[in-house]
Design an enzyme around this catalytic site. Structure first.
Site, PDB file in Angstrom:
ATOM      1  N   GLU A   1      -4.871  -3.469  -3.263  1.00 40.65           N
ATOM      2  CA  GLU A   1      -3.739  -2.663  -3.732  1.00 40.65           C
ATOM      3  C   GLU A   1      -3.862  -2.312  -5.207  1.00 40.65           C
ATOM      4  O   GLU A   1      -3.659  -1.146  -5.594  1.00 40.65           O
ATOM      5  CB  GLU A   1      -2.433  -3.412  -3.450  1.00 40.65           C
ATOM      6  CG  GLU A   1      -2.159  -3.564  -1.970  1.00 40.65           C
ATOM      7  CD  GLU A   1      -1.470  -4.866  -1.615  1.00 40.65           C
ATOM      8  OE1 GLU A   1      -1.295  -5.135  -0.421  1.00 40.65           O
ATOM      9  OE2 GLU A   1      -1.107  -5.635  -2.530  1.00 40.65           O
TER      10      GLU A   1
ATOM     11  N   SER B   1      -4.725   2.044   3.588  1.00 41.93           N
ATOM     12  CA  SER B   1      -4.690   0.821   4.385  1.00 41.93           C
ATOM     13  C   SER B   1      -5.931  -0.003   4.080  1.00 41.93           C
ATOM     14  O   SER B   1      -7.051   0.458   4.325  1.00 41.93           O
ATOM     15  CB  SER B   1      -4.638   1.153   5.884  1.00 41.93           C
ATOM     16  OG  SER B   1      -4.838  -0.007   6.669  1.00 41.93           O
ATOM     17  N   GLY B   2      -5.744  -1.203   3.555  1.00 47.32           N
ATOM     18  CA  GLY B   2      -6.871  -2.058   3.226  1.00 47.32           C
ATOM     19  C   GLY B   2      -7.765  -2.324   4.417  1.00 47.32           C
ATOM     20  O   GLY B   2      -8.987  -2.186   4.349  1.00 47.32           O
ATOM     21  N   SER B   3      -7.171  -2.673   5.537  1.00 44.74           N
ATOM     22  CA  SER B   3      -7.942  -2.991   6.747  1.00 44.74           C
ATOM     23  C   SER B   3      -8.373  -1.755   7.507  1.00 44.74           C
ATOM     24  O   SER B   3      -9.333  -1.791   8.276  1.00 44.74           O
ATOM     25  CB  SER B   3      -7.101  -3.875   7.674  1.00 44.74           C
ATOM     26  OG  SER B   3      -5.986  -3.138   8.175  1.00 44.74           O
ATOM     27  N   GLY B   4      -7.652  -0.649   7.319  1.00 44.45           N
ATOM     28  CA  GLY B   4      -7.907   0.553   8.106  1.00 44.45           C
ATOM     29  C   GLY B   4      -7.410   0.431   9.533  1.00 44.45           C
ATOM     30  O   GLY B   4      -7.660   1.298  10.365  1.00 44.45           O
TER      31      GLY B   4
ATOM     32  N   SER C   1       0.837  -1.203   0.000  1.00 42.61           N
ATOM     33  CA  SER C   1       0.000   0.000   0.000  1.00 42.61           C
ATOM     34  C   SER C   1       0.870   1.252   0.000  1.00 42.61           C
ATOM     35  O   SER C   1       0.504   2.274  -0.594  1.00 42.61           O
ATOM     36  CB  SER C   1      -0.926   0.011   1.221  1.00 42.61           C
ATOM     37  OG  SER C   1      -1.896  -1.013   1.127  1.00 42.61           O
TER      38      SER C   1
END
Length: 200
Positions: free
Chosen positions: A167, A93-96, A54
């Site tokens: 991503e 951030s994918g998950s946060g 990321s």
């Protein structure tokens, strides 16, 4: 060891990602995008942060912003200046929930900067503290078990390993955001080329 005969996993993976990006394009929250563009256009400086792959997506976006004439920086680089109140911080951030990125998000908010998050999880630590959130539906590393019901029960989890879907989708989305900024600013190809690195 398996071999690549017709390389069907390669082409199927590309097709799945292309379909996923088309789906994302239809589900984008235009109001969040408009707010993001307004924040970027009015920022003194723009700071991009993200971990791992990321972070690489963030670097590509920061470069494009620089080509457009914005003052953009990648958090963590040795020449990156301090963040100030009239700046924008964009977290990817994918998950946060990426600890290093969410901690930086909190610092940005403490300073008084505007925080924008690109994530698959709007209901996350970063999502909750951000001024606006750009939700990019995708498979984060933490969602390895249920991504699109295991690709609609085809069990193709190996085709987009870990956070690949998020991503790649984020990279495409942010490049598309650059296209919108090019239109808004009226920048030409020559303008972008004039700021491209000469010492390579």
């Amino acid at each position: 060891m398996n071999t690549c005969n017709e390389c069907e996993h390669l082409t199927l993976s590309m097709e799945l990602m292309a379909d996923h990006i088309k789906d994302i394009a239809q589900r984008l929250d235009k109001e969040s995008i408009k707010k993001t563009i307004e924040y970027i256009m009015n920022a003194d400086s723009i700071f991009i942060t993200g971990a791992g792959r990321s972070g690489l997506v963030g670097k590509a976006f920061a470069m494009r912003l620089m080509h457009l004439g914005f003052k953009s920086f990648v958090v963590g680089e040795s020449t990156t200046p301090a963040v100030h109140k009239n700046d924008v911080v964009i977290a990817i951030s994918g998950s946060g929930e990426t600890r290093s990125v969410s901690d930086l998000g909190r610092i940005a908010k403490d300073i008084g900067a505007t925080l924008i998050t690109v994530t698959s999880n709007k209901d996350s630590t970063l999502g909750h503290i951000s001024d606006t959130t750009l939700e990019i539906h995708g498979r984060s590393k933490e969602d390895a078990g249920g991504y699109l019901e295991r690709h609609m029960r085809g069990e193709y989890s190996h085709l987009t390993p870990l956070g690949t879907s998020f991503e790649i989708s984020s990279l495409v989305f942010l490049d598309a955001l650059v296209a919108e900024l090019i239109f808004i600013t009226g920048a030409s190809e020559a303008d972008l080329k004039s700021r491209h690195a000469k010492l390579e």
